[in-house]
Design an enzyme around this catalytic site. Structure first.
Site, PDB file in Angstrom:
ATOM      1  N   HIS A 155       4.111   7.851  10.761  1.00 16.46           N
ATOM      2  CA  HIS A 155       3.878   6.227  11.273  1.00 16.46           C
ATOM      3  C   HIS A 155       3.179   5.948  11.999  1.00 16.46           C
ATOM      4  O   HIS A 155       2.351   7.447  12.961  1.00 16.46           O
ATOM      5  CB  HIS A 155       5.327   6.582  12.227  1.00 16.46           C
ATOM      6  CG  HIS A 155       6.541   6.758  11.201  1.00 16.46           C
ATOM      7  ND1 HIS A 155       7.117   6.741  12.051  1.00 16.46           N
ATOM      8  CD2 HIS A 155       6.337   6.658  10.702  1.00 16.46           C
ATOM      9  CE1 HIS A 155       8.725   6.955  11.194  1.00 16.46           C
ATOM     10  NE2 HIS A 155       8.762   6.346  10.903  1.00 16.46           N
ATOM     11  N   GLY A 200       0.089  -8.529  10.582  1.00 18.79           N
ATOM     12  CA  GLY A 200      -1.371  -7.652  10.946  1.00 18.79           C
ATOM     13  C   GLY A 200      -0.911  -6.568  11.715  1.00 18.79           C
ATOM     14  O   GLY A 200       0.361  -6.495  12.183  1.00 18.79           O
ATOM     15  N   THR A 227       5.228  16.136  -0.966  1.00 20.82           N
ATOM     16  CA  THR A 227       4.286  16.222   0.430  1.00 20.82           C
ATOM     17  C   THR A 227       3.212  17.607   0.280  1.00 20.82           C
ATOM     18  O   THR A 227       2.316  17.845   1.078  1.00 20.82           O
ATOM     19  CB  THR A 227       4.158  15.194   1.243  1.00 20.82           C
ATOM     20  OG1 THR A 227       5.549  16.055   1.848  1.00 20.82           O
ATOM     21  CG2 THR A 227       4.396  14.310   1.269  1.00 20.82           C
ATOM     22  N   GLY A 238       7.192   2.175  12.223  1.00 28.72           N
ATOM     23  CA  GLY A 238       6.091   3.110  13.410  1.00 28.72           C
ATOM     24  C   GLY A 238       6.294   1.582  13.717  1.00 28.72           C
ATOM     25  O   GLY A 238       6.359   1.760  15.475  1.00 28.72           O
ATOM     26  N   ASP A 250       6.718   3.570   4.125  1.00 24.99           N
ATOM     27  CA  ASP A 250       5.496   3.694   4.657  1.00 24.99           C
ATOM     28  C   ASP A 250       5.964   2.099   5.298  1.00 24.99           C
ATOM     29  O   ASP A 250       4.544   1.144   4.422  1.00 24.99           O
ATOM     30  CB  ASP A 250       3.990   4.197   3.461  1.00 24.99           C
ATOM     31  CG  ASP A 250       4.237   5.434   3.664  1.00 24.99           C
ATOM     32  OD1 ASP A 250       4.450   5.996   4.137  1.00 24.99           O
ATOM     33  OD2 ASP A 250       4.701   5.184   1.922  1.00 24.99           O
ATOM     34  N   GLU A 251       6.905   1.196   5.530  1.00 27.25           N
ATOM     35  CA  GLU A 251       7.143  -0.104   5.498  1.00 27.25           C
ATOM     36  C   GLU A 251       6.205  -0.761   7.064  1.00 27.25           C
ATOM     37  O   GLU A 251       6.192  -2.013   6.352  1.00 27.25           O
ATOM     38  CB  GLU A 251       8.446  -0.195   5.145  1.00 27.25           C
ATOM     39  CG  GLU A 251       8.720   0.041   3.803  1.00 27.25           C
ATOM     40  CD  GLU A 251       9.567   1.618   4.292  1.00 27.25           C
ATOM     41  OE1 GLU A 251       9.148   2.319   4.593  1.00 27.25           O
ATOM     42  OE2 GLU A 251      10.491   1.448   3.028  1.00 27.25           O
TER      43      GLU A 251
HETATM   44  P1  IMP Z   1       8.732  15.147   0.073  1.00 32.31           P
HETATM   45  O1  IMP Z   1       9.623  14.140   0.770  1.00 32.31           O
HETATM   46  O2  IMP Z   1       7.682  16.009   0.854  1.00 32.31           O
HETATM   47  O3  IMP Z   1       9.358  16.753  -0.795  1.00 32.31           O
HETATM   48  O4  IMP Z   1       8.723  14.628  -1.417  1.00 32.31           O
HETATM   49  C1  IMP Z   1       8.854  13.498  -1.809  1.00 32.31           C
HETATM   50  C2  IMP Z   1       8.541  12.427  -2.538  1.00 32.31           C
HETATM   51  O5  IMP Z   1       9.304  11.581  -1.640  1.00 32.31           O
HETATM   52  C3  IMP Z   1       7.869  12.921  -2.842  1.00 32.31           C
HETATM   53  O6  IMP Z   1       7.317  11.511  -4.195  1.00 32.31           O
HETATM   54  C4  IMP Z   1       6.998  12.731  -1.345  1.00 32.31           C
HETATM   55  O7  IMP Z   1       5.522  11.435  -1.811  1.00 32.31           O
HETATM   56  C5  IMP Z   1       8.146  10.994  -1.717  1.00 32.31           C
HETATM   57  N1  IMP Z   1       7.701  10.422   0.468  1.00 32.31           N
HETATM   58  C6  IMP Z   1       8.478  11.864   1.306  1.00 32.31           C
HETATM   59  N2  IMP Z   1       8.074  11.386   2.552  1.00 32.31           N
HETATM   60  C7  IMP Z   1       7.902   9.619   2.420  1.00 32.31           C
HETATM   61  C8  IMP Z   1       7.002   8.548   3.490  1.00 32.31           C
HETATM   62  O8  IMP Z   1       7.091   9.199   4.744  1.00 32.31           O
HETATM   63  N3  IMP Z   1       6.436   8.032   2.343  1.00 32.31           N
HETATM   64  C9  IMP Z   1       6.370   7.708   1.488  1.00 32.31           C
HETATM   65  N4  IMP Z   1       6.578   8.920   0.510  1.00 32.31           N
HETATM   66  C10 IMP Z   1       7.519   9.925   1.116  1.00 32.31           C
END
Ligand code: IMP
Length: 462
Positions: A68, A453, A166, A44, A40-41
């Protein structure tokens, strides 16, 4: 410009000496955009900003767990599977073989984009990308529930905790990819006869496994086949051999932008294991996740927020549990694009970012959401940890090791003012410039972009 998804040199074209195009331009024409934290940096935004300068955009890892957000004028687009290059008309947007594709979600995303006037004709999905099936999502859910319930009953054991996934079926789908026997790839959706045979074997196995995990979900092979055939019919025009497509572009000297999903600290090998995702999120995932040669990727842009966030389980040494954390969360709109979960918020952790930059071979830094920190009296930046063996500035990619460290902070005077209008470094307050200098010096990589922004115009390019 590429007209179709088919490679320009197919197997039936006889090769005569000297007639073939060179396979490779002999120089790195690709740029990677990767996350240096826990996701989430703002990758995108950077991809959207740069896509105009490239001939194609490709994704190489992850699935619909990624999110994104891209702001185009007054419109905000939330993309999960489709590379944000799709917002640039006529630019091939490629979902590579390293991605796991939930066809249901992909079709929804295409439909939403098309209703908003975005043309998806340039979307290409690898025939080798693995399919996230409904039973993968059920397994993701059941595993997390099983862990939560059993650990609660046993009062926790041996540091085992739920991952906080997720629940998009990502882990179970990648596990099937590696297991092989029960895996399905996007190309399989176009071969109903073979698919029908395989589902007759896969569905009872998945149903039995889910039952053992306490789930009552069951999967009927005929119903699954019907679903897959429907997906195949709807997605056929997008599915192709994307390795040949990308190879053809490279041979023509075209430039490809690689859009990383998730982030380095979530990388299955190099992240804070076991609290990671299941794919190779770093730039080294690009060759295997797209089929392009390693030496075709040159620049690597590392994207990093001016503070830290994390979603799900796992240690986060600089996490803020106070009012200030809440203020940053609200100002930075730190709620998951995919799950809507509030993100955990903390001070910038440069021990982690320096580690991530080393792994990726980062050539330029993109510092995002700097404006969110404006108005905070005093800022802290973590530049070392106090760990079990004393003070260290080296990061160990192990979730349990990270649990045992305490951050060592450098304190900086905060900066005020409205940063959103700054378009040059010199237009930023002195305190903000000092903050950026500390990042650049500690990480040892030059700044390339600073975002102040959500809009693409609210960016300083160096
Ligand atoms: P999974 O990828 O759904 O198996 O989740 C594994 C871990 O990665 C969890 O802690 C999610 O919250 C985290 N995670 C997966 N994709 C993202 C992302 O795009 N942004 C932030 N956290 C993510």
């Amino acid at each position: 410009m590429l007209q179709t998804g088919q490679p320009s040199l197919d197997a039936s074209t006889p090769l005569s000496p000297g007639s073939a195009r060179p396979l490779h331009p002999g120089r790195a024409t690709g740029t990677a955009v990767v996350g240096l934290q826990w996701g989430d940096e703002g990758k995108g935004k950077i991809v959207h900003l740069l896509a105009d300068r490239f001939d194609a955009v490709a994704r190489y890892n992850g699935g619909a767990n990624a999110g994104h957000s891209v702001q185009v004028g007054a419109d905000r687009f939330a993309l999960h599977l489709i590379p944000s290059g799709i917002l640039h008309k006529g630019k091939p947007s490629v979902i590579g073989n390293g991605v796991v594709v939930d066809p249901e979600k992909l079709l929804q995303e295409i439909a939403t984009l098309e209703t908003r006037g975005v043309d998806c004709a340039g979307l290409w999905v690898s025939d080798r990308a693995h399919v996230v099936m409904p039973y993968h999502k059920a397994e993701d859910e059941a595993r997390e529930r099983w862990l939560t319930e059993h650990l609660a009953a046993e009062g926790g054991s041996g540091g085992i905790k739920p991952i906080g996934t997720t629940k998009r079926g990502i882990g179970p789908c990648y596990a099937d990819k590696v297991q092989r026997g029960t895996a399905l790839r996007m190309g399989d959706l176009l071969r109903p006869d073979d698919l029908g045979q395989r589902l007759k074997f896969i569905c009872p196995m998945k149903t039995a496994m889910l039952k053992a995990l306490g789930s009552s979900e069951s999967y009927d092979a005929a119903a699954m086949l019907q679903l897959c055939v429907l997906w195949g019919v709807k997605l056929e025009k997008h599915i192709c051999d994307t390795t040949a497509l990308l190879g053809g572009l490279l041979a023509d000297g075209k430039r490809i932008l690689y859009e990383g999903a998730n982030a380095t600290l979530l990388d299955v090998d190099h992240g804070t294991y076991p609290f990671v995702t299941s794919s190779s999120c770093t730039a080294s995932g690009i060759p295997s996740g797209t089929g392009v040669p390693l030496n075709s990727v040159g620049d690597v842009l590392g994207v990093c927020k001016a503070y830290s966030t994390r979603v799900g389980g796992g240690a986060m040494p600089t996490e803020l549990h106070d009012e200030l954390g809440e203020r940053i969360r609200k100002r930075g709109r730190e709620y998951g694009t995919t799950t809507g979960r509030p993100r955990r918020v903390g001070w910038l952790d440069l021990v982690a970012v320096r580690y991530s930059s080393r792994l990726n071979g980062t050539t330029g830094l993109c510092i995002m959401l700097l404006d969110v920190l404006a108005g905070i009296d005093e800022l802290r930046v973590c530049t070392a940890y106090n760990g079990p063996k004393g003070k260290t500035s080296e990061f160990t990619p192990d979730g349990r090791w990270l649990d045992g460290v305490q951050p060592v902070y450098q304190t900086l005077k905060g900066f005020g003012g409205d940063l959103a209008g700054a378009r040059k470094l010199g237009e930023l307050p002195a305190g903000a410039r000092a903050y950026l200098d500390l990042i650049e010096e500690t990480v040892g990589v030059p700044l390339k972009f600073v975002s102040v922004g959500p809009d693409r115009a609210q960016t300083i390019e160096l």
